[in-house]
Design a protein around this motif. Structure first.
Motif, mmCIF file in Angstrom:
data_model
loop_
_atom_site.group_PDB
_atom_site.id
_atom_site.type_symbol
_atom_site.label_atom_id
_atom_site.label_comp_id
_atom_site.label_asym_id
_atom_site.label_seq_id
_atom_site.Cartn_x
_atom_site.Cartn_y
_atom_site.Cartn_z
ATOM 1 N N LEU A 451 0.831 -1.211 0.000
ATOM 2 C CA LEU A 451 0.000 0.000 0.000
ATOM 3 C C LEU A 451 0.861 1.255 0.000
ATOM 4 O O LEU A 451 0.590 2.229 -0.714
ATOM 5 N N ALA A 452 1.923 1.243 0.824
ATOM 6 C CA ALA A 452 2.815 2.400 0.897
ATOM 7 C C ALA A 452 3.531 2.609 -0.437
ATOM 8 O O ALA A 452 3.692 3.741 -0.908
ATOM 9 N N ALA A 453 3.954 1.512 -1.085
ATOM 10 C CA ALA A 453 4.684 1.608 -2.347
ATOM 11 C C ALA A 453 3.807 2.106 -3.487
ATOM 12 O O ALA A 453 4.302 2.698 -4.456
ATOM 13 N N THR A 454 2.506 1.865 -3.389
ATOM 14 C CA THR A 454 1.576 2.281 -4.447
ATOM 15 C C THR A 454 0.870 3.599 -4.120
ATOM 16 O O THR A 454 -0.137 3.930 -4.737
ATOM 17 N N GLY A 455 1.375 4.307 -3.107
ATOM 18 C CA GLY A 455 0.808 5.603 -2.757
ATOM 19 C C GLY A 455 -0.484 5.541 -1.979
ATOM 20 O O GLY A 455 -1.239 6.517 -1.964
ATOM 21 N N ARG A 456 -0.743 4.424 -1.332
ATOM 22 C CA ARG A 456 -1.975 4.286 -0.547
ATOM 23 C C ARG A 456 -1.651 3.989 0.909
ATOM 24 O O ARG A 456 -2.305 3.189 1.556
ATOM 25 N N ALA A 457 -0.619 4.625 1.416
ATOM 26 C CA ALA A 457 -0.249 4.436 2.812
ATOM 27 C C ALA A 457 -1.437 4.772 3.701
ATOM 28 O O ALA A 457 -2.206 5.703 3.405
ATOM 29 N N PRO A 458 -1.642 4.008 4.793
ATOM 30 C CA PRO A 458 -2.804 4.233 5.660
ATOM 31 C C PRO A 458 -2.918 5.683 6.112
ATOM 32 O O PRO A 458 -1.946 6.289 6.568
ATOM 33 N N ARG A 459 -4.113 6.225 5.963
ATOM 34 C CA ARG A 459 -4.394 7.589 6.409
ATOM 35 C C ARG A 459 -5.861 7.659 6.768
ATOM 36 O O ARG A 459 -6.720 7.394 5.936
ATOM 37 N N LEU A 460 -6.149 7.988 8.013
ATOM 38 C CA LEU A 460 -7.535 8.047 8.467
ATOM 39 C C LEU A 460 -8.084 9.447 8.298
ATOM 40 O O LEU A 460 -7.426 10.434 8.623
ATOM 41 N N SER A 461 -9.302 9.534 7.800
ATOM 42 C CA SER A 461 -9.948 10.816 7.599
ATOM 43 C C SER A 461 -10.086 11.571 8.907
ATOM 44 O O SER A 461 -10.444 11.010 9.936
ATOM 45 N N GLY A 462 -9.768 12.879 8.864
ATOM 46 C CA GLY A 462 -9.981 13.723 10.041
ATOM 47 C C GLY A 462 -8.781 13.905 10.921
ATOM 48 O O GLY A 462 -8.766 14.788 11.760
ATOM 49 N N ILE A 463 -7.734 13.081 10.795
ATOM 50 C CA ILE A 463 -6.561 13.230 11.653
ATOM 51 C C ILE A 463 -5.848 14.512 11.282
ATOM 52 O O ILE A 463 -5.482 14.739 10.134
ATOM 53 N N GLY A 464 -5.657 15.353 12.298
ATOM 54 C CA GLY A 464 -5.000 16.627 12.068
ATOM 55 C C GLY A 464 -5.957 17.722 11.667
ATOM 56 O O GLY A 464 -5.596 18.878 11.571
ATOM 57 N N GLY A 465 -7.233 17.366 11.409
ATOM 58 C CA GLY A 465 -8.199 18.360 11.023
ATOM 59 C C GLY A 465 -9.359 18.346 11.962
ATOM 60 O O GLY A 465 -9.231 18.512 13.164
ATOM 61 N N ALA A 466 -10.564 18.131 11.400
ATOM 62 C CA ALA A 466 -11.758 18.098 12.233
ATOM 63 C C ALA A 466 -11.689 17.013 13.255
ATOM 64 O O ALA A 466 -12.182 17.147 14.358
ATOM 65 N N GLY A 467 -11.025 15.914 12.876
ATOM 66 C CA GLY A 467 -10.924 14.819 13.818
ATOM 67 C C GLY A 467 -10.167 15.191 15.057
ATOM 68 O O GLY A 467 -10.442 14.705 16.144
ATOM 69 N N ALA A 468 -9.172 16.072 14.901
ATOM 70 C CA ALA A 468 -8.417 16.485 16.076
ATOM 71 C C ALA A 468 -9.301 17.223 17.041
ATOM 72 O O ALA A 468 -9.186 17.105 18.256
ATOM 73 N N ASP A 469 -10.228 18.041 16.483
ATOM 74 C CA ASP A 469 -11.155 18.751 17.361
ATOM 75 C C ASP A 469 -12.040 17.782 18.104
ATOM 76 O O ASP A 469 -12.307 17.934 19.298
ATOM 77 N N ALA A 470 -12.517 16.759 17.398
ATOM 78 C CA ALA A 470 -13.378 15.765 18.038
ATOM 79 C C ALA A 470 -12.614 15.003 19.090
ATOM 80 O O ALA A 470 -13.140 14.670 20.145
ATOM 81 N N ASP A 471 -11.347 14.720 18.805
ATOM 82 C CA ASP A 471 -10.515 14.000 19.762
ATOM 83 C C ASP A 471 -10.354 14.830 21.032
ATOM 84 O O ASP A 471 -10.461 14.338 22.152
ATOM 85 N N HIS A 472 -10.115 16.127 20.836
ATOM 86 C CA HIS A 472 -9.960 17.009 22.003
ATOM 87 C C HIS A 472 -11.266 17.095 22.781
ATOM 88 O O HIS A 472 -11.281 17.048 24.016
#
Length: 478
Positions: A451-472
């Motif tokens: 996945l990483a070699a084909t440009g699809r490395a794991p990335r969860l929606s919202g991390i660092g953005g809106a998700g961070a607010d929800a996490d807080h």
């Protein structure tokens, strides 16, 4: 702002997702789902195996197993309130630790979730063949898989109604056995009253009990699947956390009571410990002592229907939700993220789960040790995923820039205790399960690299953005 308002405001939209699944399940529906997945009469089918592994202290094994699962449920409760999405441990580890770790965690639990429906179909088919010898095992496997998939495809409400009926039936059979067993013991049947099913000074060994726990854990698997319904339940993640504890408490008491009574009625306990239960009839033999052949037949039939229909049905639901969650994050093929607009269910996830169950069930049906192999693999994948949940809670606690989700006891003491207990159980588990489980994990590492070699490395929606607010936001709810 109230806690309930906070739970509502921390929905999946704040993590970058759309709420596609309909919130139609009540707290009672959720607890019913958990009870059905764990099956109130689950010890019927594996009683002999647990009895042998525990050297007769089968009730103690179930009691300690319930305690271990309560500790794990606490960590699930912390994480489901912080991340109220359908991905369960995949989402928790990915957001609390790292997306790549979340992928490996999701991959690991796939070993558990994907194999469970096949295992349930096989066990139920074998039981039904014992009741109706003229119908071969493979026919029953096909029937159970197709019927469950058909009901689940009609929508979560149909699953809910069927669950309620199945739960009432299982509890009725269990109540019948308990009454018959108590009356039989009172009249002098069996070996009379004894505390040995709970503790025997001459038989007790820590390793023995840990091995027995690694077997009886199969009966408790399912409470964790309740977390996959975080996007289906009314009232938000708070209800999921409460539902897990409630379902585990109820089911644990039922397991201890029925295994205790059956242990006192087993015709030849020493032989069962020495030779095991190759035919899987130990519990039914105890039922025969309690009330005669008719009760043995009723309990055997109830086991087949509970494992093959009700339990299998909710297992398909949980597996399809995990596939859906990983697919919408592009960690699995995108077609698995398709949701039926009219029925609000992940259609392709359900169909794939049914197909895998059919292939596994039919292939393992020709093996003498098919049930043992599948059960060992299911347990191993589940125990590893439980450890990851505890590690996710600890990882959140180590982030000093984030407020604590709950008190120190739930965020530190319980997760550490949970990891220690589960590691000890895994060390004493089946060697074949350990080997295949780690091979499966190795394959997951290769998939991750691809996945990483084909440009699809794991990335969860919202991390660092809106998700961070929800996490807080979630961090202030404890």
């Amino acid at each position: 702002m109230t806690t309930h308002a906070l739970d509502r405001s921390a929905g999946v939209e704040r993590f970058g997702y759309r709420q596609e699944l309909q919130r139609s399940l009540s707290f009672r529906d959720l607890v019913t789902y958990g009870l059905i997945f764990m099956v109130p009469i689950a010890p019927f089918g594996i009683f002999g195996s647990v009895f042998q592994a525990a050297s007769g202290m089968v009730a103690l094994a179930y009691l300690l197993g319930m305690a271990a699962m309560m500790v794990t449920a606490s960590s699930y409760g912390v994480m489901v309130r912080a991340y109220p999405t359908a991905g369960s441990v995949y989402s928790y580890a990915g957001r609390a630790i790292a997306p790549w770790f979340g992928f490996l965690s999701g991959w690991t639990i796939l070993l558990d979730y994907t194999l469970i429906p096949g295992l349930l179909s096989l066990v139920a088919a074998v039981s039904m063949t014992a009741v109706v010898p003229s119908v071969p095992v493979w026919v029953w496997i096909v029937v159970f898989v197709v019927v469950n998939a058909g009901i689940n495809l009609t929508g979560i409400r149909s699953t809910r109604r069927t669950n309620t009926i199945a739960l009432v039936g299982a509890l009725a059979v269990l109540g019948l056995f308990i009454v018959a067993a108590v009356m039989a013991l009172a009249s002098g049947a069996g070996r009379g009253f004894s505390w040995e099913p709970l503790f025997s000074g001459t038989q007790f060994r820590a390793g023995t009990i840990l091995t027995a726990m690694s077997v009886c854990m199969l009966s408790f698997l399912g409470f964790d699947a309740m977390s996959t319904l975080a996007e289906d339940v009314k009232g938000g993640p708070r209800q999921v956390s409460r539902g897990m504890i409630a379902a585990l408490g109820i089911i644990g008491v039922l397991f201890v009571v029925q295994s205790f009574l059956a242990a006192l009625l087993v015709p030849a306990p020493d032989a069962l410990i020495a030779d095991g239960d190759p035919g899987g009839t130990a519990f039914y033999d105890a039922a025969r002592v309690a009330a005669g052949p008719w009760l043995a037949t009723v309990t055997a039939l109830a086991t087949a229907l509970a494992w093959g229909l009700s339990n299998n049905m909710v297992a398909q639901v949980a597996t399809s939700r995990l596939l859906y969650a990983m697919a919408r994050d592009r960690q699995l093929p995108g077609f698995l993220a398709k949701v039926s607009v009219s029925r609000s269910v992940p259609v392709n996830g359900i169909l794939l789960t049914a197909a895998v169950s059919l292939v596994l069930g039919l292939s393992m049906a020709v093996r003498a040790d098919g049930i043992t192999v599948l059960a060992s693999l299911v347990n191993f994948g589940a125990l590893l995923s439980f450890i990851v949940v505890h590690l996710s809670v600890l990882a959140r606690g180590l982030r000093k820039d984030r407020p604590r989700v709950a008190g120190w006891f739930r965020c530190w003491a319980l997760p550490v205790a949970g990891v220690v207990i589960l590691v000890a159980v895994i060390v004493n588990a089946n060697a074949l399960a350990q080997t295949v489980g780690f091979v499966w994990l190795g394959v997951g590492v290769l998939v991750l690299a691809w996945l990483a070699a084909t440009g699809r490395a794991p990335r969860l929606s919202g991390i660092g953005g809106a998700g961070a607010d929800a996490d807080h936001l979630a961090g202030h709810r404890g």
